[in-house]
Write a protein that holds these residues in place. Structure first.
Motif, mmCIF file in Angstrom:
data_model
loop_
_atom_site.group_PDB
_atom_site.id
_atom_site.type_symbol
_atom_site.label_atom_id
_atom_site.label_comp_id
_atom_site.label_asym_id
_atom_site.label_seq_id
_atom_site.Cartn_x
_atom_site.Cartn_y
_atom_site.Cartn_z
ATOM 1 N N TRP A 11 -10.683 3.241 1.908
ATOM 2 C CA TRP A 11 -9.576 2.390 0.986
ATOM 3 C C TRP A 11 -10.370 1.624 0.121
ATOM 4 C CZ3 TRP A 11 -4.614 3.573 1.091
ATOM 5 C CH2 TRP A 11 -3.885 3.959 2.129
ATOM 6 N N TYR A 56 -0.559 2.455 3.962
ATOM 7 C CA TYR A 56 -1.004 2.292 2.646
ATOM 8 C C TYR A 56 -0.884 0.527 2.330
ATOM 9 C CZ TYR A 56 -0.111 1.260 -2.216
ATOM 10 O OH TYR A 56 -0.324 0.734 -3.388
ATOM 11 N N MET A 75 1.152 7.795 -5.201
ATOM 12 C CA MET A 75 0.351 7.862 -4.136
ATOM 13 C C MET A 75 0.243 9.554 -3.935
ATOM 14 S SD MET A 75 -0.934 5.108 -3.837
ATOM 15 C CE MET A 75 -2.095 5.810 -2.291
ATOM 16 N N TYR A 130 -4.626 8.401 -1.051
ATOM 17 C CA TYR A 130 -4.585 7.569 0.164
ATOM 18 C C TYR A 130 -6.079 7.027 0.538
ATOM 19 C CZ TYR A 130 0.576 7.923 0.592
ATOM 20 O OH TYR A 130 1.857 8.107 0.423
ATOM 21 N N HIS A 183 5.749 6.769 -3.166
ATOM 22 C CA HIS A 183 5.160 7.640 -1.997
ATOM 23 C C HIS A 183 5.980 9.083 -2.042
ATOM 24 C CE1 HIS A 183 2.693 4.325 -0.251
ATOM 25 N NE2 HIS A 183 3.582 3.586 -0.869
#
Length: 688
Positions: free
Chosen positions: A670, A232, A430, A463, A376
């Motif tokens: 991303w 990440y 996330m 993600y 996360h």
């Protein structure tokens, strides 16, 4: 050219062809008509001289005729001779014309030759330009300015420049990134004094438009990678920096650091002091560049054992280790003169930076910064005795309150993860593909009341997906590449997969693939049910995973007992084969839709295969919010069982293929939804 010259030579015949034998003999005692013939190797200058010579011979011919007239030759013979001379002159003129044409043709050929030479020179220049802009060269230019920023940091730490000048120089480099590569070459071969001199002459400035973001974290791919955090930080940082933002990362200097993943790693020979456990401790600074991102590694001098270990996590003193690092990171930012707009912290390991910042550092020159906290996994919390907060300079009595760090269930302890939520300006949760964890009591892990109080801060982000590795249009493992616009290559990959695994070749047969991190996650009984269902439908099945050694014998025994020619089980992971399975399969069974590391649903979609949940009991959590990507995956494939998928692909192939093509065309890199959410989060907290 040769044909033209031969033609010109053929135009000049021996005299007996022109006048006849008798007439030639009459002329021999006077003057021979001479013309210069051309050969294949005759030069251009020779052609010009030949033409001049022909002109002179014409004059001599006229003199011969006059001598004929004065010699008393019969009038009729004179007329015949005169006609012959006229004919000869016409031939000579024709020859002149042909020779001029030949000359022009030769000039044209030489011009074309020169044009070709000029074009070759131009192509060589273009080739040199391409080489300079190749990924390797581009990588060198892209990493020049992050390295320069890191050297500025070492200058201020060694006392060469003040913090104020450091800040100005950093702004100079940041605002002129495009010019840095051309101005500062071979900086690793130069000393700080020489570089400082060049910096002070580098005065052209541009207006800064992006954010200055500093990640303080414990993982970064590929140098220190354990879980999803590493991927990440690298993924979102690279995307942010490519879009005009300045991103830096601060990381502990682990003994297990993967040095091959760091470009230009260097010991700056600089030290700075940070506060911990009532004392000021020295720290060494290392710098390097990872994927174009400037990285600072902090190495404690007096507490070297904190990060001189085999693993990153899993020790009883993890709170002491990472609270030391968190406090040291803030001290380093302050001393080095950095002025970040965003401090981005992650999970419980650096969550303590939130209260540290607002209880002290905000008033020491970092007042313009804001805090973004990324979580996360809410399951991964850290509970400690309140007194331990004093190790990094915090006041336990002020923080051990229900609205601050006090744990919601165990009131005598403080919850470090909770501190990250309470003391941040925004919280990004996330999520792989499933719904908002904050809205489900089974996923909050005791943090539900805190999340409800701070719900206005919460953002859910998916993600991203690394399309540089997983892209069928560029995948070097595949026998043929393909895309959503041209799927012919997928049929070739399907045939290659069958051939490699020695399946019977039936193009219409459905291929079901399954790639697991561990085959034990499926279970033998479930595996039997899956194989039975696939066999009954007439499909072919491939299972590949990285099984634990203890399961290999049981798995192999089970495979041998099947005696099914349409089933293949591969217990060890093969990278090349995994790509081919994704490309050749029609359906990919996914052990989990929530694995941010394996990301099997996203890989399946990218390669034109339908992601189907492995468990028939899989249910989508119906909640108020979810990411755009998770909504799409769950609505299109998440609630479809294997039996339903096999039925749909067989009975309505055109509709099924269109659904798969739609999935291939989706952008879940991303730089898509994940980037937009983060950029909006940075923008909103800077406006607070």
């Amino acid at each position: 050219m040769e044909a033209v010259m031969n033609s010109a030579s053929a135009a000049v015949r021996p005299l007996h062809y022109v006048f006849g034998i008798k007439q030639v003999k009459l002329l021999q005692h006077h003057q021979t008509v001479c013309c210069c013939t051309s050969r294949n190797n005759e030069k251009i200058d020779g052609l010009y001289s030949g033409l001049s010579h022909i002109g002179l011979e014409d004059h001599k011919n006229m003199e011969v005729l006059e001598s004929f007239q004065s010699s008393g030759i019969a009038k009729e013979n004179q007329n015949d001779i005169w006609k012959l001379f006229r004919e000869t002159q016409r031939n000579i003129l024709y020859l002149n014309k042909r020779r001029l044409m030949a000359l022009e043709e030769m000039k044209k050929t030489q011009q074309e030759k020169q044009s070709l030479l000029d074009r070759v020179e131009q192509l060589e220049l273009e080739l040199a330009s391409i080489r300079n802009s190749s990924p390797i060269a581009a990588s060198g230019k892209a990493t020049m300015w992050p390295q320069l920023l890191l050297q500025i940091d070492s200058m201020v730490l060694t006392g060469m420049i003040t913090a104020e000048e450091s800040s100005n120089l950093r702004g100079l480099v940041i605002n002129n990134k495009a010019k840095v590569a051309d101005t500062f070459s071979d900086i690793q071969l130069k000393g700080d004094a020489e570089i400082l001199k060049e910096l002070r002459h580098f005065s052209v400035k541009c207006k800064q438009t992006g954010f200055h973001i500093v990640h303080i974290c414990t993982e970064l791919a590929p140098v220190a990678s354990v879980g999803s955090l590493a991927l990440y930080v690298t993924g979102i940082s690279s995307e942010l920096q490519e879009n005009g933002n300045l991103v830096e990362v601060i990381l502990p200097k682990y003994a297990s650091l993967d040095l091959d993943g760091v470009e230009g790693l260097r010991d700056t020979k600089a030290e700075f002091y940070s506060y911990f456990d009532g004392n000021w401790h020295a720290n060494k600074i290392w710098t390097g560049v990872v994927h174009g991102i400037g990285v600072t590694f902090i190495e404690p001098v007096n507490r070297a054992s904190y990060f001189n270990r085999d693993m990153i996590y899993g020790y009883s003193d993890d709170f002491e280790r990472f609270s030391y690092f968190s406090r040291a990171s803030l001290d380093y930012i302050l001393i080095s003169g950095k002025k970040p707009g965003i401090l981005h912290i992650h999970n419980w390991e650096t969550a303590i930076i939130g209260p540290l910042f607002w209880d002290g550092f905000v008033n020491q020159g970092l007042g313009d910064a804001r805090i973004l906290f990324t979580c996360h996994d809410f399951k991964n919390q850290r509970l400690e005795h309140p007194d331990k907060l004093a190790l990094c300079g915090l006041n336990p009595s002020r923080l051990n309150r229900h609205d601050r760090l006090q744990d919601n269930n165990k009131k005598h302890l403080v919850n470090i993860l909770k501190g990250g939520i309470v003391y941040s300006n925004k919280v990004v949760i996330m999520s792989p593909t499933h719904s908002d964890e904050s809205s489900n009591s089974s996923l909050g892990h005791g943090m539900e009341s805190t999340l409800e109080i701070h719900k206005e801060k919460l953002l859910l982000a998916p993600y991203g997906f690394d399309c540089t590795i997983w892209d069928p249009s560029k995948d070097t493992f595949l026998p043929s590449n393909y895309s959503a616009d041209d799927l012919q290559g997928k049929a070739i990959c399907k045939a290659a997969l069958r051939q490699r695994l020695e399946f019977s070749s039936h193009p219409s047969t459905v291929v079901v693939g399954c790639i697991c991190s561990d085959i034990s996650d499926i279970g033998m009984e479930s595996l039997k049910d899956i194989i039975q269902l696939i066999s009954q439908s007439g499909a072919q099945f491939i299972l590949m995973g990285s099984s634990k050694p203890g399961l290999n014998s049981a798995l192999e025994s089970f495979y041998r007992s099947l005696e099914d020619e349409d089933v293949r089980i591969i217990s060890t992971y093969d990278e090349a084969l995994s790509h081919l399975i994704l490309a050749g399969a029609d359906i990919i069974l996914c052990p989990s839709f929530h694995d941010p590391l394996l990301q099997m649903p996203l890989k399946a979609l990218k390669y034109g295969a339908a992601p189907v949940a492995l468990s028939s009991n899989f249910k989508h959590n119906s909640v108020a919010r979810s990411t755009g990507m998770s909504e799409y995956i769950m609505s299109s494939f998440g609630n479809t069982s294997l039996n339903e998928a096999l039925d749909q692909i067989t009975k309505n192939p055109s509709q099924w293929n269109q659904k798969v093509k739609d999935g291939m065309a989706k952008d879940f890199s991303w730089g898509a939804e994940c980037y937009d959410i983060h950029l909006n989060a940075y923008t909103s907290i800077k406006n607070l």
